[in-house]
Design an enzyme around this catalytic site. Structure first.
Site, short mmCIF file in Angstrom:
data_model
loop_
_atom_site.label_atom_id
_atom_site.label_comp_id
_atom_site.label_asym_id
_atom_site.label_seq_id
_atom_site.Cartn_x
_atom_site.Cartn_y
_atom_site.Cartn_z
N ARG A 118 -21.84 -10.97 9.64
CA ARG A 118 -22.43 -12.17 10.23
C ARG A 118 -22.41 -13.31 9.21
O ARG A 118 -22.31 -13.08 8.01
CB ARG A 118 -23.87 -11.89 10.66
CG ARG A 118 -24.03 -10.74 11.66
CD ARG A 118 -25.51 -10.51 11.96
NE ARG A 118 -25.71 -9.45 12.93
CZ ARG A 118 -25.91 -8.16 12.61
NH1 ARG A 118 -25.90 -7.78 11.33
NH2 ARG A 118 -26.09 -7.25 13.55
N LYS B 9 -29.71 -7.85 9.58
CA LYS B 9 -30.92 -8.20 10.31
C LYS B 9 -32.04 -7.20 10.02
O LYS B 9 -31.78 -6.01 9.85
CB LYS B 9 -30.63 -8.22 11.82
CG LYS B 9 -29.77 -9.39 12.26
CD LYS B 9 -29.61 -9.41 13.77
CE LYS B 9 -28.83 -10.63 14.24
NZ LYS B 9 -28.67 -10.65 15.71
N HIS C 79 -18.85 -16.59 14.13
CA HIS C 79 -19.05 -15.56 15.15
C HIS C 79 -17.74 -15.23 15.86
O HIS C 79 -17.52 -14.08 16.25
CB HIS C 79 -20.10 -16.00 16.16
CG HIS C 79 -20.95 -14.87 16.65
ND1 HIS C 79 -21.81 -14.16 15.82
CD2 HIS C 79 -21.06 -14.29 17.86
CE1 HIS C 79 -22.40 -13.20 16.53
NE2 HIS C 79 -21.96 -13.26 17.76
N ARG D 192 -16.04 -12.81 13.88
CA ARG D 192 -16.65 -11.48 14.07
C ARG D 192 -16.11 -10.80 15.33
O ARG D 192 -15.79 -9.61 15.33
CB ARG D 192 -18.17 -11.64 14.14
CG ARG D 192 -18.97 -10.32 14.19
CD ARG D 192 -20.42 -10.65 13.90
NE ARG D 192 -21.36 -9.65 14.32
CZ ARG D 192 -21.74 -8.59 13.61
NH1 ARG D 192 -21.20 -8.39 12.43
NH2 ARG D 192 -22.62 -7.74 14.06
N HIS E 104 -24.87 -2.74 14.02
CA HIS E 104 -25.61 -2.66 15.28
C HIS E 104 -26.50 -1.42 15.31
O HIS E 104 -26.09 -0.35 14.86
CB HIS E 104 -24.64 -2.61 16.46
CG HIS E 104 -23.91 -3.89 16.69
ND1 HIS E 104 -22.69 -3.95 17.35
CD2 HIS E 104 -24.22 -5.17 16.37
CE1 HIS E 104 -22.29 -5.21 17.40
NE2 HIS E 104 -23.19 -5.96 16.83
N TYR F 257 -19.47 -6.21 22.27
CA TYR F 257 -18.51 -6.88 21.40
C TYR F 257 -17.09 -6.38 21.68
O TYR F 257 -16.12 -7.10 21.48
CB TYR F 257 -18.84 -6.61 19.93
CG TYR F 257 -19.78 -7.61 19.32
CD1 TYR F 257 -21.10 -7.71 19.76
CD2 TYR F 257 -19.36 -8.44 18.30
CE1 TYR F 257 -21.97 -8.62 19.20
CE2 TYR F 257 -20.23 -9.36 17.72
CZ TYR F 257 -21.52 -9.44 18.17
OH TYR F 257 -22.37 -10.35 17.61
#
Length: 202
Positions: free
Chosen positions: A50, A72, A145, A148, A171, A180
Site C-alpha cells: 500500500r 494496517k 492503488h 497494487r 489481507h 482484488y
C-alpha cells in the site's frame, strides 16, 4: 430498519504492460529524485504494498531480499522482493547515502524528501499523476492503488496462489484478496473461449 443499499462491484482497474513500461520511462534517473520515484514505482509493482506502507518504510526494514512492512493495524509482515528489485533498490540506497552525506543530513526514512523526511501521500500522488500525463495514460487512474491492483493481476497470471497472494497483500481474509483478484485478464477470456461448451458441440 432500512436495508443497506448494495454498491455495485466494479472490476478493479489495472495498467496494461505497455502502460507500465511507459510510466517507468518517465522519471529522469540521472537525478536523485527521479531515481527515487522510479524505485518507488518499481517496488509498488514488485511487491504490491500500500502507499502508506511504502512511504513508511525505513532503511532497517530492508533485509534483502525481504522487506519488513508495517501494515494496517500496526501489523508487521514480510514480503519478498525479486532479484531485479533488489538490484534496483541497492542502486537507490547507494545514491541515497551519497545525497545525505553531501547534505550533511541524517535520516532513517527509506524514500526521503528534499528535507530528509518522509514523503506525504499527496506529494507522491501528484508525482504519479504528472508521470501519467507525460506518458499519455488514459482510461485508468494513475495511482499507487492501481499499481497494487496491477501487481495482483500479474501475479495471478504468472501462477501465484490466492493464499500466497493474501499473505503478500496483507489481507486478513481471503475474501478481500478475491475482490482484488477479479479475473479481468485476457488469459481468462481466451481460456473461456477455448473451453466453451457450445464450441465443443460444433
Amino acid at each position: 430498519r432500512l436495508k443497506k443499499v448494495k454498491e455495485p462491484k466494479k472490476v478493479p482497474p489495472c495498467f496494461t504492460p505497455e502502460q507500465v513500461q511507459a510510466l517507468l520511462k518517465q522519471p529522469d534517473r540521472s537525478s536523485f529524485y527521479g531515481l527515487r520515484n522510479y524505485t518507488m514505482m518499481c517496488l509498488l509493482l514488485d511487491v504490491g504494498i500500500r502507499l502508506g506502507e511504502l512511504l513508511g518504510l525505513r532503511v532497517h526494514n530492508v533485509v534483502s531480499p525481504h522487506l519488513k512492512v508495517l501494515g494496517k493495524g500496526s501489523k508487521e509482515r514480510i514480503v519478498a522482493m525479486s532479484d531485479v528489485m533488489v538490484k534496483r533498490l541497492n542502486k537507490y540506497l547507494r545514491a541515497r547515502k551519497r545525497l545525505l552525506k553531501r547534505a550533511e543530513m541524517e535520516s532513517d526514512v527509506l524514500f526521503v524528501s528534499r528535507y530528509g523526511r518522509e514523503l506525504c501521500g499527496r506529494a507522491f500522488h501528484d508525482i504519479l499523476k504528472q508521470y501519467g500525463e507525460q506518458a499519455g495514460i488514459e482510461g485508468v487512474r494513475v495511482s499507487a492503488h492501481t499499481f497494487r491492483y496491477t501487481y495482483t493481476s500479474m501475479a495471478l497470471r504468472s501462477g501465484m496462489s490466492l493464499t500466497s497472494l493474501q499473505t503478500c497483500l496483507g489481507h486478513t481474509t481471503l475474501t478481500m484478496t478475491r475482490h482484488y483478484a477479479v479475473l479481468n485478464d485476457a488469459d481468462a477470456f481466451d481460456e473461456a473461449r477455448v473451453h466453451s461448451p457450445l464450441a465443443s458441440l460444433d
